[in-house]
Design a protein around this motif. Structure first.
Motif, PDB file in Angstrom:
ATOM      1  N   LEU A 130       0.689  -1.363  -0.056  1.00 45.24           N
ATOM      2  CA  LEU A 130      -0.081  -0.173   0.056  1.00 45.24           C
ATOM      3  C   LEU A 130       0.853   1.319   0.143  1.00 45.24           C
ATOM      4  CD1 LEU A 130      -2.713  -0.910   2.747  1.00 45.24           C
ATOM      5  CD2 LEU A 130      -3.053  -1.111   0.161  1.00 45.24           C
ATOM      6  N   VAL A 131       0.801   2.329  -0.512  1.00 46.50           N
ATOM      7  CA  VAL A 131       1.143   3.853  -0.922  1.00 46.50           C
ATOM      8  C   VAL A 131      -0.180   4.396  -0.108  1.00 46.50           C
ATOM      9  CG1 VAL A 131       2.445   5.464  -2.261  1.00 46.50           C
ATOM     10  CG2 VAL A 131       2.293   2.881  -2.782  1.00 46.50           C
ATOM     11  N   VAL A 132       0.243   4.933   0.578  1.00 44.83           N
ATOM     12  CA  VAL A 132      -0.139   5.588   1.570  1.00 44.83           C
ATOM     13  C   VAL A 132       0.056   7.359   1.398  1.00 44.83           C
ATOM     14  CG1 VAL A 132      -1.026   6.152   3.971  1.00 44.83           C
ATOM     15  CG2 VAL A 132      -0.764   3.969   3.773  1.00 44.83           C
ATOM     16  N   VAL A 133      -1.318   8.111   1.273  1.00 42.22           N
ATOM     17  CA  VAL A 133      -0.560  10.025   0.789  1.00 42.22           C
ATOM     18  C   VAL A 133      -1.188  10.418   1.846  1.00 42.22           C
ATOM     19  CG1 VAL A 133      -0.340  11.083  -0.902  1.00 42.22           C
ATOM     20  CG2 VAL A 133      -0.170   8.820  -1.847  1.00 42.22           C
ATOM     21  N   ASP A 134      -0.207  10.911   2.484  1.00 47.70           N
ATOM     22  CA  ASP A 134      -0.845  11.878   3.476  1.00 47.70           C
ATOM     23  C   ASP A 134      -1.359  12.938   3.675  1.00 47.70           C
ATOM     24  OD1 ASP A 134      -1.574  13.161   6.333  1.00 47.70           O
ATOM     25  OD2 ASP A 134       0.250  11.902   7.800  1.00 47.70           O
ATOM     26  N   GLU A 135      -2.225  13.168   3.345  1.00 43.85           N
ATOM     27  CA  GLU A 135      -2.862  14.996   2.917  1.00 43.85           C
ATOM     28  C   GLU A 135      -3.568  15.327   3.825  1.00 43.85           C
ATOM     29  OE1 GLU A 135      -3.218  14.241  -2.135  1.00 43.85           O
ATOM     30  OE2 GLU A 135      -5.740  14.118  -0.473  1.00 43.85           O
ATOM     31  N   ALA A 136      -2.801  15.743   5.112  1.00 45.57           N
ATOM     32  CA  ALA A 136      -3.455  16.524   5.632  1.00 45.57           C
ATOM     33  C   ALA A 136      -3.419  17.996   6.179  1.00 45.57           C
ATOM     34  CB  ALA A 136      -2.279  16.177   7.363  1.00 45.57           C
ATOM     35  N   TYR A 137      -2.238  18.303   5.201  1.00 43.42           N
ATOM     36  CA  TYR A 137      -2.412  19.655   4.665  1.00 43.42           C
ATOM     37  C   TYR A 137      -2.705  19.932   3.143  1.00 43.42           C
ATOM     38  CZ  TYR A 137       0.543  19.299   8.975  1.00 43.42           C
ATOM     39  OH  TYR A 137       0.968  19.296  10.010  1.00 43.42           O
ATOM     40  N   ILE A 138      -3.242  18.777   2.535  1.00 39.04           N
ATOM     41  CA  ILE A 138      -4.198  19.435   0.909  1.00 39.04           C
ATOM     42  C   ILE A 138      -4.982  20.045   0.486  1.00 39.04           C
ATOM     43  CG2 ILE A 138      -6.099  17.645   1.356  1.00 39.04           C
ATOM     44  CD1 ILE A 138      -3.312  18.200  -2.026  1.00 39.04           C
ATOM     45  N   ASP A 139      -5.948  20.544   2.023  1.00 33.28           N
ATOM     46  CA  ASP A 139      -6.683  21.771   1.873  1.00 33.28           C
ATOM     47  C   ASP A 139      -6.197  23.251   0.926  1.00 33.28           C
ATOM     48  OD1 ASP A 139      -9.306  20.735   2.143  1.00 33.28           O
ATOM     49  OD2 ASP A 139      -8.472  20.204   4.309  1.00 33.28           O
ATOM     50  N   PHE A 140      -4.614  23.136   1.913  1.00 33.43           N
ATOM     51  CA  PHE A 140      -3.907  24.659   1.689  1.00 33.43           C
ATOM     52  C   PHE A 140      -3.255  24.854   0.682  1.00 33.43           C
ATOM     53  CE2 PHE A 140      -3.706  24.048   5.883  1.00 33.43           C
ATOM     54  CZ  PHE A 140      -5.188  24.686   6.397  1.00 33.43           C
ATOM     55  N   ALA A 141      -3.601  23.271  -0.323  1.00 33.78           N
ATOM     56  CA  ALA A 141      -1.350  23.208  -1.542  1.00 33.78           C
ATOM     57  C   ALA A 141      -3.184  23.657  -2.924  1.00 33.78           C
ATOM     58  CB  ALA A 141      -1.855  22.564  -1.635  1.00 33.78           C
ATOM     59  N   ASP A 142      -2.204  24.297  -3.776  1.00 33.20           N
ATOM     60  CA  ASP A 142      -3.008  24.451  -5.371  1.00 33.20           C
ATOM     61  C   ASP A 142      -3.101  23.539  -5.965  1.00 33.20           C
ATOM     62  OD1 ASP A 142      -4.574  25.615  -7.699  1.00 33.20           O
ATOM     63  OD2 ASP A 142      -3.078  27.032  -7.907  1.00 33.20           O
ATOM     64  N   ALA A 143      -3.376  22.627  -5.861  1.00 31.26           N
ATOM     65  CA  ALA A 143      -3.146  20.915  -6.411  1.00 31.26           C
ATOM     66  C   ALA A 143      -4.566  19.893  -5.914  1.00 31.26           C
ATOM     67  CB  ALA A 143      -1.716  19.896  -6.173  1.00 31.26           C
ATOM     68  N   PRO A 144      -4.671  18.959  -7.063  1.00 32.72           N
ATOM     69  CA  PRO A 144      -5.853  18.144  -6.864  1.00 32.72           C
ATOM     70  C   PRO A 144      -5.374  17.211  -5.542  1.00 32.72           C
ATOM     71  CG  PRO A 144      -4.406  17.711  -8.144  1.00 32.72           C
ATOM     72  CD  PRO A 144      -4.297  18.624  -7.944  1.00 32.72           C
ATOM     73  N   SER A 145      -6.333  16.214  -4.659  1.00 34.15           N
ATOM     74  CA  SER A 145      -5.933  15.790  -3.784  1.00 34.15           C
ATOM     75  C   SER A 145      -5.917  14.388  -4.984  1.00 34.15           C
ATOM     76  CB  SER A 145      -7.423  15.390  -3.391  1.00 34.15           C
ATOM     77  OG  SER A 145      -7.629  13.966  -2.775  1.00 34.15           O
ATOM     78  N   TRP A 146      -5.112  12.772  -4.549  1.00 32.49           N
ATOM     79  CA  TRP A 146      -5.565  12.053  -4.714  1.00 32.49           C
ATOM     80  C   TRP A 146      -6.601  10.842  -4.719  1.00 32.49           C
ATOM     81  CZ3 TRP A 146      -0.966   9.824  -7.511  1.00 32.49           C
ATOM     82  CH2 TRP A 146      -0.187  10.681  -8.228  1.00 32.49           C
ATOM     83  N   THR A 147      -7.271  11.144  -3.595  1.00 34.26           N
ATOM     84  CA  THR A 147      -8.810  10.956  -4.280  1.00 34.26           C
ATOM     85  C   THR A 147      -9.199  10.843  -5.357  1.00 34.26           C
ATOM     86  OG1 THR A 147      -9.947  12.927  -3.379  1.00 34.26           O
ATOM     87  CG2 THR A 147      -8.953  11.284  -1.697  1.00 34.26           C
ATOM     88  N   THR A 148      -8.507  12.212  -6.411  1.00 41.42           N
ATOM     89  CA  THR A 148      -8.984  11.699  -7.506  1.00 41.42           C
ATOM     90  C   THR A 148      -8.649  10.080  -8.586  1.00 41.42           C
ATOM     91  OG1 THR A 148      -7.531  12.884  -8.282  1.00 41.42           O
ATOM     92  CG2 THR A 148     -10.036  14.571  -7.545  1.00 41.42           C
ATOM     93  N   ARG A 149      -7.534   9.968  -7.751  1.00 44.12           N
ATOM     94  CA  ARG A 149      -6.482   8.408  -8.540  1.00 44.12           C
ATOM     95  C   ARG A 149      -7.153   7.285  -7.664  1.00 44.12           C
ATOM     96  NH1 ARG A 149      -2.494  11.272 -10.758  1.00 44.12           N
ATOM     97  NH2 ARG A 149      -2.193   9.291 -12.578  1.00 44.12           N
ATOM     98  N   LEU A 150      -8.267   7.397  -7.144  1.00 41.51           N
ATOM     99  CA  LEU A 150      -8.349   5.999  -6.642  1.00 41.51           C
ATOM    100  C   LEU A 150      -8.738   5.226  -6.958  1.00 41.51           C
ATOM    101  CD1 LEU A 150      -9.949   7.201  -3.353  1.00 41.51           C
ATOM    102  CD2 LEU A 150      -7.861   5.797  -3.141  1.00 41.51           C
ATOM    103  N   ALA A 151      -9.504   5.423  -8.194  1.00 43.04           N
ATOM    104  CA  ALA A 151     -10.397   4.171  -9.468  1.00 43.04           C
ATOM    105  C   ALA A 151      -8.800   3.508  -9.790  1.00 43.04           C
ATOM    106  CB  ALA A 151     -11.541   5.028 -10.236  1.00 43.04           C
ATOM    107  N   GLU A 152      -7.824   4.284 -10.110  1.00 46.08           N
ATOM    108  CA  GLU A 152      -6.495   3.858 -11.111  1.00 46.08           C
ATOM    109  C   GLU A 152      -5.835   2.650 -10.041  1.00 46.08           C
ATOM    110  OE1 GLU A 152      -4.281   6.575 -13.317  1.00 46.08           O
ATOM    111  OE2 GLU A 152      -6.705   8.734 -12.449  1.00 46.08           O
ATOM    112  N   TYR A 153      -5.516   2.840  -9.311  1.00 49.00           N
ATOM    113  CA  TYR A 153      -4.836   2.938  -8.093  1.00 49.00           C
ATOM    114  C   TYR A 153      -5.068   2.271  -6.612  1.00 49.00           C
ATOM    115  CZ  TYR A 153      -1.807   5.370 -10.672  1.00 49.00           C
ATOM    116  OH  TYR A 153      -0.577   6.120 -11.764  1.00 49.00           O
ATOM    117  N   PRO A 154      -5.487   0.292  -7.524  1.00 47.14           N
ATOM    118  CA  PRO A 154      -6.032  -0.498  -5.833  1.00 47.14           C
ATOM    119  C   PRO A 154      -5.298  -0.263  -5.199  1.00 47.14           C
ATOM    120  CG  PRO A 154      -5.534  -1.676  -6.978  1.00 47.14           C
ATOM    121  CD  PRO A 154      -5.288  -0.661  -8.575  1.00 47.14           C
TER     122      PRO A 154
END
Ligand SMILES: Cc1ncc(COP(=O)(O)O)c(C=O)c1O
Length: 348
Positions: free
Chosen positions: A175-199
């Motif tokens: 499992l690759v765990v991407v910890d996005e605790a601070y994502i709301d302050f970043a100008d970038a999409p969340s990795w949640t948008t890629r969940l369908a691609e990566y089990p």
């Protein structure tokens, strides 16, 4: 090839989840004497004599709408720290398996590994705090079950290049765990948008940072339905208390105010990161996509103690490899940021 069955601990695959009183009876009734609660009431407030919803149905439905994710792909934890710990318990056999993390990074990955008797492998981030991907892949062993990537990274503040994370997801069978605790302050999409691609992708987020709810302890994990079902199987049944569920539901109705707060914090971050390098004591402010700045100063320990004397507490990260001479400073209110700036400018 990634296969969830191959990496989950055999005892977790075999075990049955705890079945709570609230799981066994569904429907309407007027007398509930099935959970050994105090039916006379609660001194803490109405409803608190009852156990909370173990599945946090309403809360997950609201989060699902806001995040654009199915409720079945959401796990809620007592802080994202609970999700981190449960990931170890889900896939790492104590005394046998290992995890890999990328220091300087968030300290709880190491603490959870130690607590769960999981071997810790570390690959240092590059000097610009990115992932040396080939070195990471070279360090993956048969026993490596988890790789933790923190983006934006704590304590360095930067986003991790998406291509590096893609390479890990494509080439690592754990499992690759991407910890996005601070994502709301970043100008970038969340990795949640890629969940369908990566089990094999697990994304962590939290209500402790942008949402301002650190005291309520509410974290999120997003992953495939199969991984979320495993979280649900191994979690303590009532891990999110009733007050947190109620207050979080109220907060979730205020997304406009959330956006204002984030905007103000980001503006102040930019203002401070432009202003601090003009000060004598400051050598470098690292670029930040989070709600804090990593600041390299001339005399970290002396400045840290001096700020304490002024009643200002920052985080001294100068003993961390890769962060030598650095203080980590959270973005405060406009007034607090001015006080901090003034104090550092008076430092001799
Ligand atoms: C990167 C990172 N992940 C997770 C957490 C913990 O978050 P929570 O409050 O949801 O347990 C923190 C807290 O500082 C953090 O910096």
């Amino acid at each position: 090839m990634f296969s969830l069955e191959n990496i989950v601990r055999p005892n977790v695959l075999k075990m049955k989840a705890y079945s709570s009183a609230r799981d066994e009876f569904k429907g309407t009734a007027s007398v509930f004497v099935d959970a050994n609660e105090n039916n006379l009431g609660s001194l803490a407030g109405e409803r608190y004599n009852r156990y909370p919803d173990p599945h946090q149905k309403k809360l997950k439905e609201r989060i699902a709408v806001i995040k654009g994710i199915s409720p079945k792909q959401i796990f809620l934890g007592n802080g994202s720290d609970e999700a981190i710990d449960l990931l170890f318990r889900m896939v790492c056999r104590p005394g046998q398996d290992s995890m890999l993390h990328l220091p300087p990074t968030y300290g709880m990955y190491e603490v959870s590994a130690n607590l769960n008797e999981v071997q810790l492998d570390a690959v240092q981030l590059t000097p610009d705090f990115q992932i040396p991907v080939l070195e990471v892949l070279r360090n993956v062993k048969d026993t490596t079950k988890l790789i933790f990537v923190c983006s934006p990274n704590n304590p360095t503040g930067n986003l991790i290049e998406p291509e590096s994370i893609e390479t890990l997801l494509d080439n690592f069978d754990g499992l690759v765990v991407v910890d996005e605790a601070y994502i709301d302050f970043a100008d970038a999409p969340s990795w949640t948008t890629r969940l369908a691609e990566y089990p094999n992708l697990v994304v962590l987020q939290t209500f402790s940072k942008a949402w301002g709810m650190a005291g309520l302890r509410l974290g999120m994990a997003f992953a495939s339905e199969e991984i979320i079902a495993l979280f649900d199987k191994i979690k303590p049944p009532y891990n999110i208390n009733e007050a947190t569920q109620e207050l979080a539901l109220k907060a979730l109705d205020q997304t406009e105010q959330l956006a204002y707060m984030i905007e103000e914090i980001v503006q102040e971050r930019e203002m401070l990161s432009d202003a601090l390098p003009t000060l004598e004591a400051v050598e470098k402010v690292y670029p930040s996509d989070a709600n804090f700045l990593l600041v390299r100063v001339k005399e970290a320990n002396r400045l840290y103690n001096y700020l304490l004397e002024q009643g200002i507490v920052v985080r001294n990260r100068s003993s961390l490899s890769g962060c030598e001479g650095c203080l980590r400073i959270s973005i405060g209110t406009i007034n607090e940021n001015q006080q901090l700036f003034q104090a550092i400018s008076n430092f001799r």
